[in-house]
Design a protein around this motif. Structure first.
Motif, short mmCIF file in Angstrom:
data_model
loop_
_atom_site.label_atom_id
_atom_site.label_comp_id
_atom_site.label_asym_id
_atom_site.label_seq_id
_atom_site.Cartn_x
_atom_site.Cartn_y
_atom_site.Cartn_z
N LEU A 23 58.82 33.35 -71.34
CA LEU A 23 58.36 34.52 -70.59
C LEU A 23 59.52 35.47 -70.30
O LEU A 23 59.38 36.70 -70.42
N LEU A 24 60.66 34.92 -69.94
CA LEU A 24 61.84 35.76 -69.69
C LEU A 24 62.29 36.45 -70.97
O LEU A 24 62.62 37.64 -70.96
N GLN A 25 62.32 35.71 -72.05
CA GLN A 25 62.74 36.29 -73.34
C GLN A 25 61.83 37.43 -73.76
O GLN A 25 62.26 38.37 -74.42
N ALA A 45 67.41 35.25 -67.50
CA ALA A 45 66.91 36.46 -66.86
C ALA A 45 67.94 37.58 -66.91
O ALA A 45 67.60 38.75 -67.16
N GLN A 46 69.21 37.23 -66.70
CA GLN A 46 70.27 38.24 -66.78
C GLN A 46 70.39 38.80 -68.20
O GLN A 46 70.55 40.01 -68.39
N LYS A 47 70.28 37.92 -69.17
CA LYS A 47 70.37 38.35 -70.57
C LYS A 47 69.23 39.29 -70.94
O LYS A 47 69.42 40.27 -71.67
N ALA A 48 68.02 38.97 -70.44
CA ALA A 48 66.85 39.79 -70.75
C ALA A 48 66.71 40.99 -69.82
O ALA A 48 65.85 41.84 -70.04
N ALA A 49 67.54 41.01 -68.75
CA ALA A 49 67.49 42.09 -67.76
C ALA A 49 66.10 42.23 -67.14
O ALA A 49 65.53 43.32 -67.06
#
Length: 251
Positions: A23-25, A45-49
């Motif tokens: 979901l985050l991706q 989450a940080q990577k996907a902002a």
């Protein structure tokens, strides 16, 4: 840009963790409710902002989790959201024993986490979002054992059977609402998770079906957690989601 918001229980491991990662991706906002937070999700989450909130909450206290969810949803602005979905994934298997050898506290624990908490969270979710006109969905993760009895699995089977029938009733309620939520209790197939390890490791004399679970593993018939998560999320995204109140991801 509006986010699709997902609320997911049991997200710290197994299929729940895989669903959270996927979901985050995909760029979705996520609230996770689990006994333990998972640092890997923060990184994802940080990577996907995208927004991620993790609550550490034991779902044996379903009433407390529901009150917290209701308050949190009251603080959200539906104008910022494209849709909102609740996924009740958390569940537990009590000690694998015949009813005559089981402890009442263990059976009560299985029902609190596997049935009482999802019921309470559904109540909070539907009540807090009743006036929202955006698409709302409830996905309750069930099991084939909610539909087929198994010796030494009374607590788990009862929780999942209750979840199925609760979802049927909830679907009837929501069908009467102008912007009712679409709901489904979905069996996700047989997945290689900690629960499967628990079943394979049970004492054979207490669990007559142990050999079946050993065979599933030996024959490579178990889905991986990421595979199962992808199937479940694809089912949730189907345009006909909710037409069946009780379903199986395998069709």
């Amino acid at each position: 840009m509006k986010h699709h918001l997902y609320i997911l229980t049991g997200a710290s491991r197994g299929m729940g963790l895989a669903m959270a990662e996927q979901l985050l991706q995909a760029g979705h906002a996520l609230l996770c409710i689990s006994r333990n937070a998972n640092p890997a999700l923060e990184s994802a989450a940080q990577k996907a902002a995208v927004p991620l909130t993790q609550w550490t909450h034991d779902l044996a206290d379903g009433t407390g989790a529901a009150a917290r969810l209701s308050d949190w949803l009251a603080g959200q602005n539906p104008d910022d959201l494209a849709s909102v979905s609740l996924i009740n994934n958390a569940g537990v298997i009590p000690p694998i024993l015949p009813v005559s050898q089981s402890q009442p506290a263990d059976l009560a624990w299985a029902l609190r986490v596997g049935l009482e908490a999802p019921m309470a969270l559904c109540t909070a979710f539907l009540g807090a979002t009743r006036s929202w006109t955006l698409p709302r969905k409830v996905l309750n993760i069930s099991s084939g054992l909610g539909r087929y009895p198994m010796a030494s699995q009374a607590g788990y089977c009862a929780a999942k059977a209750g979840m199925d029938h609760f979802t049927r009733c909830m679907a009837l309620d929501e069908a009467l609402q102008e912007h009712g939520a679409r709901v489904c209790s979905l069996a996700p197939g047989v997945i290689d998770t900690d629960m499967q390890v628990q079943m394979r490791g049970a004492a054979g004399e207490a669990f007559p079906d142990q050999a079946k679970f050993l065979q599933l593993k030996a024959n490579g018939q178990l889905s991986s957690a990421p595979q199962a998560a992808a199937q479940v999320l694809a089912f949730l995204a189907r345009p006909d989601f909710g037409e069946q109140a009780v379903a199986d991801v395998r069709g």
